[in-house]
Design a protein around this motif. Structure first.
Motif, short mmCIF file in Angstrom:
data_model
loop_
_atom_site.label_atom_id
_atom_site.label_comp_id
_atom_site.label_asym_id
_atom_site.label_seq_id
_atom_site.Cartn_x
_atom_site.Cartn_y
_atom_site.Cartn_z
N PHE A 157 -4.84 1.19 2.20
CA PHE A 157 -4.46 2.51 1.71
C PHE A 157 -4.67 3.55 2.81
O PHE A 157 -3.85 4.46 2.99
N HIS B 161 0.03 3.19 -3.27
CA HIS B 161 -0.86 4.32 -3.00
C HIS B 161 -0.11 5.64 -2.80
O HIS B 161 -0.56 6.69 -3.26
N ALA C 214 0.83 -1.21 0.00
CA ALA C 214 0.00 0.00 0.00
C ALA C 214 0.86 1.26 0.00
O ALA C 214 0.55 2.24 -0.69
#
Length: 346
Positions: free
Chosen positions: A337, A30, A26
């Protein structure tokens, strides 16, 4: 500056490794961060997760009679010359990291079953930390010094450490090298009870760390300048109904939160000062609440990829099953995220 983070709970079975694995992905996917994952658990589970495809290929070669070796330097191999006294510090320049996917800015400092051999040496170094034995003092700070210099060498934004579910010297050394930590828990009676013993463990570790700071700083040893900051619980391994935790799980979620506020947070403040608690953790002790992955977990393990990257063609799921799993995969993606953003937020 590299931020070093670990997920720590001496209570096993709380999905610590799987959560660290997804958090690493993540942060890269992200937030566009450069991430190193360090396998500090002699069980080597996170190494297996990240190097799944590489290990699979090596196993095929082994079955054909070829002798094979895992790529990269192991944590144990890097540390050992320092622990043996052959060097004043770890030879960071010689450490070779593994990049499982050349297209992703994510690297692995792989584990080693033999890393548990460092337990006695680090325990002895800890016992000698207040003496004049410089060799043992250097061993005491070896892990922190290694990780800091490795972060600087390769410009990592984050180093995530996967530690074992123990309260031993090896885990303590990696924990005290961190800037932040989160505590993964499952909502049940045993995790609730574990908050008390976790508080005692961390109180002892942090108090002992504070006691040697000035001495080690005078000797110009690369010791962590402050205690790791608690950024909250990661509540997981619970089932939902209509989007909320089932009552039997919610009971323990609430009790664990309450005990964390009443026992763990005051203990951390007492041993490391008010700065050991992230400000937002006071108002919301849960950094994330991630429900059970159900059948997605074995599938992501089997395919060696984050839950949200599973594809329909490779899972064999069809129709309503795929629709339900696809929705859950998107939920998992959002959970991680959001957790990456929480880690990023100082």
């Amino acid at each position: 500056m590299t931020k070093i983070v670990t997920l720590y709970n001496h209570k096993g079975g709380v999905s610590k490794t799987t959560t660290t694995y997804h958090l690493a992905h993540a942060l890269v996917e992200h937030l566009g961060k450069k991430v190193l994952v360090v396998d500090a658990d002699p069980q080597c589970n996170i190494t297996e997760l990240f190097l799944f495809k590489i290990i699979e290929d090596l196993d095929i070669q082994e079955s054909n009679g070829m002798e094979t070796f895992l790529p990269g330097t192991s944590v144990k191999d890097a540390l050992w010359p320092r622990l043996e006294g052959e060097r004043p510090n770890v030879d960071v320049d010689s450490i070779e990291l593994v990049q499982p996917d050349p297209s992703a800015n994510l690297y692995v400092f792989r584990g080693d079953i033999a890393l548990n051999e460092a337990e006695d040496r680090l325990s002895y170094a800890h016992s000698q930390r207040t003496t004049s034995d410089m060799h043992q003092k250097r061993n005491h700070v070896a892990i922190h010094d290694m990780l800091r210099r490795l972060g600087n060498r390769d410009g990592f934004d984050y180093i995530l450490i996967d530690v074992g579910p123990s309260a031993g010297a090896l885990t303590r050394s990696f924990f005290l090298a961190c800037d932040q930590f989160l505590t993964p828990v499952a909502p049940d009676r045993y995790n609730y009870q574990a908050i008390n013993s976790l508080s005692e463990i961390l109180n002892k570790w942090l108090n002992e760390h504070q006691q040697i700071l000035i001495d080690f700083q005078k000797l110009r040893l690369n010791i962590s300048q402050r205690c790791p900051i608690f950024k909250g619980l990661i509540m997981q391994r619970f089932q939902r109904h209509n989007g909320t935790a089932k009552p039997s799980y919610q009971l323990w979620i609430d009790k664990i939160k309450k005990r964390t506020n009443e026992v763990l947070i005051p203990s951390l403040r007492n041993s490391g000062g008010k700065d050991t608690i992230h400000a937002r953790t006071i108002s919301n002790v849960s950094a994330a609440e991630i429900p059970d992955f159900a059948s997605i977990a074995p599938m992501m393990l089997q395919l060696g990829k984050p839950a949200w990257k599973l594809e329909k063609r490779e899972t064999g799921w069809k129709g309503k099953v795929w629709e339900d799993r696809s929705k859950m995969m998107n939920d998992i993606k959002k959970f991680f995220f959001d957790l990456a953003e929480h880690i990023e937020n100082d």
